[in-house]
Design a protein around this motif. Structure first.
Motif, short mmCIF file in Angstrom:
data_model
loop_
_atom_site.label_atom_id
_atom_site.label_comp_id
_atom_site.label_asym_id
_atom_site.label_seq_id
_atom_site.Cartn_x
_atom_site.Cartn_y
_atom_site.Cartn_z
N ARG A 30 1.16 -1.41 0.23
CA ARG A 30 -0.01 -0.05 0.10
C ARG A 30 0.89 1.55 -0.12
NH1 ARG A 30 -1.94 -4.59 1.62
NH2 ARG A 30 -4.52 -4.73 1.49
N GLY A 31 1.46 0.77 -0.37
CA GLY A 31 3.04 2.01 -0.88
C GLY A 31 3.65 3.10 0.55
N ILE A 32 3.70 2.18 1.49
CA ILE A 32 4.55 2.95 2.74
C ILE A 32 6.03 1.50 2.51
CG2 ILE A 32 4.43 2.91 5.29
CD1 ILE A 32 1.41 3.39 5.43
N PRO A 33 6.99 2.29 2.43
CA PRO A 33 8.45 1.66 2.72
C PRO A 33 8.21 1.56 3.85
CG PRO A 33 8.55 3.45 1.02
CD PRO A 33 7.22 3.85 2.12
N VAL A 34 9.06 0.28 4.30
CA VAL A 34 9.39 -0.53 5.96
C VAL A 34 10.69 -1.04 5.68
CG1 VAL A 34 8.97 -2.22 7.48
CG2 VAL A 34 6.34 -1.34 6.48
N LEU A 35 11.52 -0.25 6.95
CA LEU A 35 12.40 -0.60 7.31
C LEU A 35 12.20 -1.34 8.32
CD1 LEU A 35 15.81 -0.32 7.70
CD2 LEU A 35 15.53 1.58 9.12
N GLY A 36 12.97 -3.20 8.26
CA GLY A 36 12.90 -4.20 9.54
C GLY A 36 14.06 -3.86 10.56
N HIS A 37 13.57 -4.59 11.28
CA HIS A 37 14.39 -4.93 12.18
C HIS A 37 14.36 -6.24 13.55
CE1 HIS A 37 16.18 -2.31 16.57
NE2 HIS A 37 16.41 -3.42 17.04
N VAL A 38 15.94 -7.29 12.91
CA VAL A 38 15.71 -7.66 14.13
C VAL A 38 16.90 -8.10 14.66
CG1 VAL A 38 14.23 -9.16 11.84
CG2 VAL A 38 17.21 -8.66 12.28
N GLY A 39 17.06 -9.53 15.59
CA GLY A 39 17.65 -9.38 16.70
C GLY A 39 17.53 -9.14 18.30
N LEU A 40 18.09 -8.20 18.60
CA LEU A 40 18.05 -7.29 19.60
C LEU A 40 16.90 -6.71 19.49
CD1 LEU A 40 17.38 -6.67 22.53
CD2 LEU A 40 20.33 -5.28 22.33
N MET A 41 15.06 -6.56 20.22
CA MET A 41 13.94 -5.72 19.88
C MET A 41 14.36 -5.24 21.62
SD MET A 41 12.18 -8.28 16.92
CE MET A 41 11.76 -9.24 17.64
#
Length: 275
Positions: free
Chosen positions: A135-146
């Motif tokens: 839906r047109g929203i770019p996402v930066l993920g985050h993995v590991g220690l959250m």
């Protein structure tokens, strides 16, 4: 018409294209003045929910609200011309469902002018990442220690210390990349695990307590500047001692006020002489 060379803001495609190439330089910012100072030097400006601890003095990121993130995100966007600005989605603003995530992310994008949002999570958040990107929203993920999962983790501890834990982080990274994240933060993992993830996923990895092999690095700016004296994480390198400088300046000011040597005549307004 201006003859000055226009500064082009870096976008999500620019950062995605850096996979395996020039490392992505990223720092956090929460205010317009700091953003202006950092902007010429960084590629990705992260408005992190770390502001809960850095700006507001909370013990964790959990009390941060969506309104806080939007206010600080808009301030950072106003202070930048070059960096790609990414704003964190705070705890409880997106985990319930893809629809909730979309409503929160849409507000961030519309009200801040940022180029993307960041959210924490792996396999369990892949559906939401796909929902947003479609839906047109770019996402930066985050993995590991959250950090938003600090209560589940039992504190801020490095993850991936054994084979089973490492495989879970690898699965998270693959799921987020497959769901359409343009890049991902890899935080607080064993160096070899961050290196392996960087080799396995087709999108850039941005390390913080990860590996020099990551496609970029991010630090909390206040850690880099030495604004905290009580604790420094292992993965932080201090490049300045601004906290000490502030303290010394405040002490000098206080001494001059108490001795009535400040303000001096040069700091006061005088009447105009007639004629």
């Amino acid at each position: 018409m201006s003859t000055a060379k226009e500064t082009r803001r870096l976008g999500v495609p620019d950062l995605r294209a850096r996979k395996g190439g020039e490392p992505i330089v990223s720092l956090t910012a929460y205010t317009t003045p700091t953003a202006k100072l950092l902007d010429p030097h960084v590629d990705l400006m992260l408005v992190g929910d770390s502001l809960g601890m850095v700006v507001y003095g909370f013990d964790s990121t959990l009390p941060v609200t969506l309104d806080m993130m939007i206010a600080h995100g808009a301030a950072v966007v106003r202070g930048t011309r070059r960096a790609c600005v990414v704003v964190d989605l705070p705890f409880a603003s997106y985990q319930e469902s893809p629809q909730q995530a979309f409503r929160a992310a849409a507000r961030v994008m519309a009200e801040t002018g940022a180029q993307a949002v960041k959210l924490e999570g792996g396999v369990e958040m892949a559906e939401s990442v796909a929902f947003l990107t479609a839906r047109g929203i770019p996402v930066l993920g985050h993995v590991g220690l959250m950090p938003q999962s600090v209560n589940t983790l039992g504190g801020y501890k490095a993850v991936g210390r054994d084979a089973a834990a490492a495989e879970r982080v690898r699965a998270d990274a693959r799921a987020i990349a497959d769901a359409g994240a343009f890049a991902m933060v890899v935080e607080g993992t064993m160096e070899s695990l961050a290196r392996t993830i960087t080799e396995e996923v087709p999108v850039p990895t941005i390390g913080i307590g990860g590996s020099p092999a990551c496609d970029g690095q991010v630090l909390v700016t206040d850690d880099l500047l030495g604004l905290f004296s009580d604790f420094t994480p292992k993965f932080v390198k201090r490049y300045a001692a601004v906290g000490q400088t502030i303290s010394e300046a405040a002490a000098a000011y206080a001494a001059e006020v108490r001795s009535r040597t400040f303000p001096g005549p040069e700091h006061c307004f005088g009447m105009k002489k007639p004629g």
